[in-house]
Design an enzyme around this catalytic site. Structure first.
Site, PDB file in Angstrom:
ATOM      1  N   GLU A  16      97.639  77.228   3.262  1.00 26.12           N
ATOM      2  CA  GLU A  16      98.538  76.601   3.195  1.00 26.12           C
ATOM      3  C   GLU A  16      98.885  74.737   3.930  1.00 26.12           C
ATOM      4  OE1 GLU A  16     101.355  78.423   5.735  1.00 26.12           O
ATOM      5  OE2 GLU A  16     100.594  80.557   4.810  1.00 26.12           O
ATOM      6  N   GLU A  76      98.069  83.699  10.210  1.00 23.26           N
ATOM      7  CA  GLU A  76      98.571  82.909  11.522  1.00 23.26           C
ATOM      8  C   GLU A  76      99.078  84.219  12.852  1.00 23.26           C
ATOM      9  OE1 GLU A  76     101.269  80.046  11.421  1.00 23.26           O
ATOM     10  OE2 GLU A  76     100.710  78.609   8.862  1.00 23.26           O
TER      11      GLU A  76
HETATM   12  C1  FCB Z   1     103.659  78.679   8.137  1.00 23.08           C
HETATM   13  C2  FCB Z   1     103.715  80.396   7.576  1.00 23.08           C
HETATM   14  C3  FCB Z   1     104.787  80.220   6.742  1.00 23.08           C
HETATM   15  C4  FCB Z   1     105.957  79.419   6.406  1.00 23.08           C
HETATM   16  C5  FCB Z   1     105.095  77.698   6.515  1.00 23.08           C
HETATM   17  C6  FCB Z   1     106.709  76.528   6.905  1.00 23.08           C
HETATM   18  O1  FCB Z   1     103.746  78.500   9.649  1.00 23.08           O
HETATM   19  O2  FCB Z   1     103.174  80.952   7.696  1.00 23.08           O
HETATM   20  O3  FCB Z   1     105.135  81.253   6.453  1.00 23.08           O
HETATM   21  O4  FCB Z   1     106.669  79.674   7.458  1.00 23.08           O
HETATM   22  O5  FCB Z   1     104.785  77.740   8.284  1.00 23.08           O
END
Ligand code: FCB
Length: 475
Positions: free
Chosen positions: A375, A169
Site C-alpha cells: 500500500e 497492519e
Molecule cells: C492503511 C490501511 C488502509 C487504508 C490506508 C489509508 O493503514 O491499511 O485500509 O485505510 O491506511
C-alpha cells in the site's frame, strides 16, 4: 517527473504495479454477511467523523464487474483485495457461507481472465462479532480461529491466488484499535495493548501453517505498516521516545516474524515502561517457531515518516483522529516543518520509503524475503469539475515520486533489499474507517449518493504508464 514514459522506463519489466482495496471499505452487501466489530463501532455516536457506516460503501459486492473493467482500463498488473472473514464465516468459527466464498471465487477467476495477478489478504480488520465478544485479539483463541478460517479460504482459492497476505497492519489495529481507541474495538489501553500484538502475530503464524498445509499454490506473506522514526531534537528524552515508537511500529511484529525473537526493548525508557514492554512482547520458544516460518514475501505499507517529541499532545491528536488516551502518551508526533501534506494532514515524503527500506535491509539482512509495497497513496479530496473530469494532479505527483523510488529500489538501489512491486492505495474512493467518506484516496472518484464511478487524472496517468511499459502506442 510525472512523465509516464520516464517512469515506465525506470521500472524493471517484471515490476508489479497494482492497486489495493479492503473488503469492509468497498464491498457493502452487509445484509449478506455476518457483522463485524467495525459495524458496531460505526453505530456508536461520535466514532466516525461523518456518522457513516460500512453497510453500503461503494457497493462493490454488486458492482464488481464494473470495477474489474476499471482495473483493466488502467492496465493494472495486480490487484490486492481482502476477504471478509464474516462473509466467509458469519460467526467467526464453524459454519461456512458457501455464497460468501463464491463471491471471492468468481473475483479471482475474473482477475485471472483479465491477466491481473490476484493478491488476497485474509484479515483487513473485520473481526466477526462473536469473536469480538469473546475478547477479540486480546485472547489467543481468536488467533486459533483465524488459522481455521485461513484453511477454509485456502482450500477454496488456493489453486489460483498468486499471493497471500495473512494480516494487514497489525500495528494499526494495536495502536488505533486497542491503544488509542480511534478504531474498532475502541479500547484505550495504551501500552497494555501490546499483549494484543502477540495474539495477532500468533494469528499470522496459525494462518501460514494452515495455508502451507492445504497446501496453497501461491506465495505467502504478511503486511505491516512501517515508518522511519526521527527524534525532534538530540535530547535524550526525544531520542528515547523515538525509540519507543520505532519499537511499537517497526519491531513488535516484524522482529518475531522475521527474526524469530522478541524485539529488544529500546534503551533510555523509564524502568516501569521497559518492564511493561518486555512483558507484553515476550513469547515462548514454541510460539516464536510458529510465527517465524519462512515467508515468500514481505508486504510493506508506507505512507509517511514520523517526527517524535517527548510529552503528550495536549489536544490528543493522532494521525487517525482525536483520542482521550493520546493525552496520556509519553510522546507526540510533530508536523514536519518542511514537508507538504495531503488532505488528511499526512506528510508527503517519498524519501521516507527509501529510508525505511534501508532500515529494514540493515535490520533483517538475509532474513528479509523479497518485499512488495502492498500500500501507498494519498488522500486528496478533488471533486468533479463542471465538465465531469476529476483533476487530481497532486495525487499524480505523489504517485510519480513514490513509484519512482520504488522503481529505483526494484533496480537494486539498496543491496540486499529486493523490491517486486507497488500497489496503489486505492482503486476507488472508499469508506476510510474513522474518517468515513471524508478522505478520498482513490484513482477513481465515487459519488456516494449515486455510486457513479469517475476515473480521475491519476487513473488515466497510471494507464499511460502501463501502456508505455508495454511498449504500446502513443501515450
Ligand atoms: C492503511 C490501511 C488502509 C487504508 C490506508 C489509508 O493503514 O491499511 O485500509 O485505510 O491506511
Amino acid at each position: 517527473m510525472t512523465d509516464p514514459r520516464e517512469l515506465a522506463a525506470r521500472q524493471p519489466a517484471n515490476f508489479v504495479l497494482g492497486a489495493a482495496t479492503a473488503a469492509l471499505q468497498i464491498e457493502g452487501g452487509a445484509d449478506l454477511r455476518g457483522r463485524c466489530g467495525w459495524d458496531e463501532f460505526a453505530e456508536q455516536p461520535g466514532r466516525i467523523i461523518d456518522g457513516s457506516t460500512p453497510a453500503l460503501t461503494c457497493d462493490h459486492f454488486h458492482r464488481s464487474e464494473e470495477d474489474l473493467e476499471l482495473m483493466s482500463g488502467a492496465g493494472l498488473d495486480g490487484y490486492r483485495f481482502s476477504i471478509s472473514w464474516p462473509r466467509v464465516q458469519p460467526e467467526g468459527s464453524g459454519r461456512v457461507s458457501s455464497e460468501g466464498l463464491d463471491f471471492y471465487d468468481r473475483l479471482v477467476d475474473r482477475l485471472i481472465e483479465r491477466g491481473i495477478r490476484p493478491m488476497a489478504t485474509l484479515y483487513h480488520w473485520d473481526t466477526p462479532i462473536p469473536l469480538e465478544q469473546q475478547g477479540g485479539w486480546k485472547v489467543r483463541s481468536t488467533a486459533e480461529r483465524f488459522g481455521e478460517y485461513a484453511a477454509i479460504v485456502g482450500e477454496r482459492l488456493g489453486d489460483r491466488v498468486a499471493d497471500w497476505v495473512s494480516i494487514n497492519e497489525a500495528a494499526t489495529v494495536v495502536l488505533n484499535g486497542y491503544g488509542l481507541g480511534v478504531h474498532s474495538p475502541g479500547e484505550e489501553q495504551l501500552f497494555r495493548a501490546g499483549a494484543v500484538a502477540r495474539n495477532m502475530v500468533l494469528g499470522h503464524g496459525y494462518a501460514v501453517q494452515a495455508l502451507r498445509s492445504v497446501p496453497v499454490a501461491g506465495r505467502i506473506g504478511v503486511t505491516n505498516t512501517h515508518t522511519p522514526v526521527s527524534p525532534a531534537t538530540d535530547s535524550k528524552k526525544d531520542k528515547a521516545m523515538a525509540g519507543l515508537l520505532d519499537f511499537v511500529h517497526n519491531r513488535l511484529f516484524a522482529d518475531p516474524v522475521l527474526l524469530g525473537r522478541s524485539p529488544e526493548v529500546p534503551r533510555g525508557l523509564p524502568l516501569p515502561m521497559r518492564l511493561m514492554l518486555k512483558s507484553v512482547s515476550r513469547m515462548s520458544r514454541k510460539d516464536l517457531e510458529l510465527v517465524s516460518q519462512p515467508l515468500d514475501f514481505y508486504g510493506l505499507n508506507y505512507y509517511f515518516p514520523s517526527l517524535v517529541a517527548a510529552g503528550a499532545d495536549p489536544t490528543g491528536m493522532s494521525p487517525d483522529g482525536e483520542s482521550e488516551a493520546a493525552k496520556d502518551l509519553p510522546f507526540r508526533l510533530l508536523d514536519w516543518p518542511d514537508l507538504p501534506q495531503t488532505d488528511f494532514g499526512w506528510p508527503i515524503a517519498p524519501d521516507g520509503l527509501r529510508q525505511i527500506s534501508q532500515q529494514m535491509a540493515e535490520r533483517y539482512g538475509t532474513r528479509l524475503p523479497p518485499v512488495v509495497i502492498t500500500e501507498g497513496g494519498a488522500s486528496f479530496n478533488d471533486a468533479p469539475s463542471p465538465d465531469g473530469s476529476v483533476n487530481d494532479d497532486d495525487r499524480v505527483a505523489y504517485l510519480a515520486a513514490h513509484i519512482g523510488v520504488a522503481a529505483d529500489l526494484a533496480n537494486g538501489a539498496i543491496p540486499g533489499f529486493e523490491l517486486e512491486g507497488y500497489y496503489v492505495w486505492t482503486l476507488l474512493d472508499n469508506w476510510e474507517w474513522a474518517a468515513g467518506f471524508s478522505q478520498r484516496f482513490g484513482l477513481v472518484h465515487v459519488d456516494f449518493d449515486t455510486l457513479e464511478r469517475t476515473p480521475k487524472s491519476s487513473y488515466h496517468w497510471i494507464g499511460d504508464v502501463q501502456r508505455a511499459r508495454r511498449g504500446k502506442t502513443e501515450v
